[in-house]
Design a protein around this motif. Sequence first.
Motif, PDB file in Angstrom:
ATOM      1  N   ILE A 104       0.810  -1.224   0.000  1.00  0.00           N
ATOM      2  CA  ILE A 104       0.000   0.000   0.000  1.00  0.00           C
ATOM      3  C   ILE A 104       0.841   1.271   0.000  1.00  0.00           C
ATOM      4  N   GLU A 105       1.810   1.360   0.895  1.00  0.00           N
ATOM      5  CA  GLU A 105       2.505   2.632   1.119  1.00  0.00           C
ATOM      6  C   GLU A 105       3.294   3.137  -0.087  1.00  0.00           C
ATOM      7  N   PRO A 106       3.937   2.263  -0.871  1.00  0.00           N
ATOM      8  CA  PRO A 106       4.607   2.786  -2.069  1.00  0.00           C
ATOM      9  C   PRO A 106       3.641   3.445  -3.049  1.00  0.00           C
ATOM     10  N   ALA A 107       2.435   2.874  -3.191  1.00  0.00           N
ATOM     11  CA  ALA A 107       1.451   3.469  -4.107  1.00  0.00           C
ATOM     12  C   ALA A 107       1.014   4.847  -3.613  1.00  0.00           C
ATOM     13  N   LEU A 108       0.795   4.986  -2.310  1.00  0.00           N
ATOM     14  CA  LEU A 108       0.423   6.278  -1.749  1.00  0.00           C
ATOM     15  C   LEU A 108       1.555   7.287  -1.919  1.00  0.00           C
ATOM     16  N   THR A 109       2.768   6.824  -1.748  1.00  0.00           N
ATOM     17  CA  THR A 109       3.939   7.704  -1.881  1.00  0.00           C
ATOM     18  C   THR A 109       4.129   8.162  -3.318  1.00  0.00           C
ATOM     19  N   ARG A 110       3.995   7.240  -4.256  1.00  0.00           N
ATOM     20  CA  ARG A 110       4.190   7.569  -5.668  1.00  0.00           C
ATOM     21  C   ARG A 110       3.226   8.679  -6.102  1.00  0.00           C
ATOM     22  N   TRP A 111       1.989   8.595  -5.654  1.00  0.00           N
ATOM     23  CA  TRP A 111       0.992   9.617  -5.988  1.00  0.00           C
ATOM     24  C   TRP A 111       1.392  10.959  -5.374  1.00  0.00           C
ATOM     25  N   PHE A 112       1.854  10.940  -4.131  1.00  0.00           N
ATOM     26  CA  PHE A 112       2.215  12.171  -3.436  1.00  0.00           C
ATOM     27  C   PHE A 112       3.347  12.906  -4.145  1.00  0.00           C
ATOM     28  N   VAL A 113       4.309  12.168  -4.658  1.00  0.00           N
ATOM     29  CA  VAL A 113       5.451  12.808  -5.319  1.00  0.00           C
ATOM     30  C   VAL A 113       4.969  13.693  -6.469  1.00  0.00           C
ATOM     31  N   GLY A 114       3.956  13.238  -7.195  1.00  0.00           N
ATOM     32  CA  GLY A 114       3.433  14.025  -8.304  1.00  0.00           C
ATOM     33  C   GLY A 114       2.604  15.220  -7.875  1.00  0.00           C
ATOM     34  N   MET A 115       2.220  15.266  -6.599  1.00  0.00           N
ATOM     35  CA  MET A 115       1.355  16.330  -6.104  1.00  0.00           C
ATOM     36  C   MET A 115       2.050  17.266  -5.124  1.00  0.00           C
ATOM     37  N   ALA A 116       3.241  16.914  -4.670  1.00  0.00           N
ATOM     38  CA  ALA A 116       3.906  17.647  -3.594  1.00  0.00           C
ATOM     39  C   ALA A 116       4.231  19.083  -3.993  1.00  0.00           C
ATOM     40  N   THR A 117       4.076  19.990  -3.030  1.00  0.00           N
ATOM     41  CA  THR A 117       4.389  21.405  -3.229  1.00  0.00           C
ATOM     42  C   THR A 117       5.585  21.786  -2.357  1.00  0.00           C
ATOM     43  N   GLU A 118       6.054  23.007  -2.534  1.00  0.00           N
ATOM     44  CA  GLU A 118       7.142  23.493  -1.688  1.00  0.00           C
ATOM     45  C   GLU A 118       6.719  23.531  -0.221  1.00  0.00           C
ATOM     46  N   VAL A 119       5.456  23.832   0.004  1.00  0.00           N
ATOM     47  CA  VAL A 119       4.936  23.850   1.374  1.00  0.00           C
ATOM     48  C   VAL A 119       5.009  22.450   1.986  1.00  0.00           C
ATOM     49  N   ASP A 120       4.660  21.443   1.184  1.00  0.00           N
ATOM     50  CA  ASP A 120       4.734  20.057   1.665  1.00  0.00           C
ATOM     51  C   ASP A 120       6.173  19.679   2.016  1.00  0.00           C
ATOM     52  N   ILE A 121       7.101  20.027   1.149  1.00  0.00           N
ATOM     53  CA  ILE A 121       8.507  19.715   1.392  1.00  0.00           C
ATOM     54  C   ILE A 121       8.992  20.383   2.673  1.00  0.00           C
ATOM     55  N   ALA A 122       8.623  21.644   2.836  1.00  0.00           N
ATOM     56  CA  ALA A 122       9.034  22.376   4.036  1.00  0.00           C
ATOM     57  C   ALA A 122       8.460  21.715   5.296  1.00  0.00           C
ATOM     58  N   ALA A 123       7.220  21.243   5.210  1.00  0.00           N
ATOM     59  CA  ALA A 123       6.593  20.590   6.361  1.00  0.00           C
ATOM     60  C   ALA A 123       7.304  19.286   6.696  1.00  0.00           C
ATOM     61  N   LEU A 124       7.655  18.511   5.669  1.00  0.00           N
ATOM     62  CA  LEU A 124       8.389  17.264   5.898  1.00  0.00           C
ATOM     63  C   LEU A 124       9.754  17.543   6.515  1.00  0.00           C
ATOM     64  N   GLU A 125      10.431  18.546   6.013  1.00  0.00           N
ATOM     65  CA  GLU A 125      11.757  18.887   6.542  1.00  0.00           C
ATOM     66  C   GLU A 125      11.666  19.355   7.994  1.00  0.00           C
ATOM     67  N   LYS A 126      10.609  20.071   8.326  1.00  0.00           N
ATOM     68  CA  LYS A 126      10.425  20.538   9.702  1.00  0.00           C
ATOM     69  C   LYS A 126      10.215  19.360  10.649  1.00  0.00           C
ATOM     70  N   ILE A 127       9.360  18.421  10.244  1.00  0.00           N
ATOM     71  CA  ILE A 127       9.111  17.245  11.077  1.00  0.00           C
ATOM     72  C   ILE A 127      10.381  16.414  11.218  1.00  0.00           C
ATOM     73  N   GLN A 128      11.114  16.257  10.103  1.00  0.00           N
ATOM     74  CA  GLN A 128      12.349  15.480  10.153  1.00  0.00           C
ATOM     75  C   GLN A 128      13.373  16.124  11.088  1.00  0.00           C
ATOM     76  N   ALA A 129      13.439  17.442  11.081  1.00  0.00           N
ATOM     77  CA  ALA A 129      14.354  18.143  11.993  1.00  0.00           C
ATOM     78  C   ALA A 129      13.969  17.864  13.443  1.00  0.00           C
ATOM     79  N   GLN A 130      12.668  17.802  13.725  1.00  0.00           N
ATOM     80  CA  GLN A 130      12.207  17.498  15.076  1.00  0.00           C
ATOM     81  C   GLN A 130      12.531  16.056  15.458  1.00  0.00           C
ATOM     82  N   ILE A 131      12.399  15.153  14.499  1.00  0.00           N
ATOM     83  CA  ILE A 131      12.751  13.749  14.739  1.00  0.00           C
ATOM     84  C   ILE A 131      14.224  13.627  15.109  1.00  0.00           C
ATOM     85  N   GLU A 132      15.065  14.324  14.352  1.00  0.00           N
ATOM     86  CA  GLU A 132      16.497  14.230  14.599  1.00  0.00           C
ATOM     87  C   GLU A 132      16.894  14.940  15.893  1.00  0.00           C
ATOM     88  N   GLU A 133      16.200  16.013  16.220  1.00  0.00           N
ATOM     89  CA  GLU A 133      16.482  16.705  17.474  1.00  0.00           C
ATOM     90  C   GLU A 133      16.141  15.821  18.673  1.00  0.00           C
TER      91      GLU A 133
END
Length: 237
Positions: A104-133
């Motif tokens: 399931i998850e690869p199919a959901l991810t593949r669709w997201f890549v075609g729809m992702a915006t700069e806002v989405d990327i920034a949100a992912l990077e923010k969460i990832q920074a919190q994970i690493e912190e």
Amino acid sequence: MDDASDYKAAPPRGIDPIGASTDSTALLYKVIREDIVSGQLRPNQRLVVAELAQRHGTSTTPVREVLQLLRGEGFVIFTRNRGARVRPIDRDFIRDIYEIGVLIEPALTRWFVGMATEVDIAALEKIQAQIEENNFADQILHSDLDTKFHTLIYERHYNRHAAELWWKHREVLRAVSRRFSFTLARRAQIISDHRELIAHIKAGEADKAADLVARHVEGSGLHILEHMRAVAAARAG
């Protein structure tokens, strides 16, 4: 063991996290599920509605509803003439769940890549920074942030059935995995996978992102299985 009530991650938008008819039934669901995961309700133990109602100080109606909800997640099995019983949370159970995620998850991810915006990327990077912190110091917080990371990718997908199935299975794996600590190798792999996934999304590399997620999900499932094998071996002496 971390308290399940501390867990705060929300499901994808439009998806009821439990599906209970009332807040009190939702709370009862969490309590009985925790009893199953912790082993207080033993594998294959019969679940007698009247006994559970008396134990938790409620009527039989919410207990019946909870057992049906747990049946939907695979924690409870109903058999003819024997009623409900606890499904053993064994390695086959975990394997079946994470293998569905690999599909399931690869199919959901593949669709997201075609729809992702700069806002989405920034949100992912923010969460990832919190994970690493956090760096796995607080495992409840890590679970919360990790779920938010993947929910951001999956929650807008048009196939709500797929998103809901992902969430329910993730909740099962999360409930089981709380018994175990992350190995150092798994910690490093999670951080690496997330960083690489963000890079693929930025580059619009849908197939690479989907392949990575498949490996990521499989790695998570195998990590739980290895812990379960180690526990079984220790008990066997």
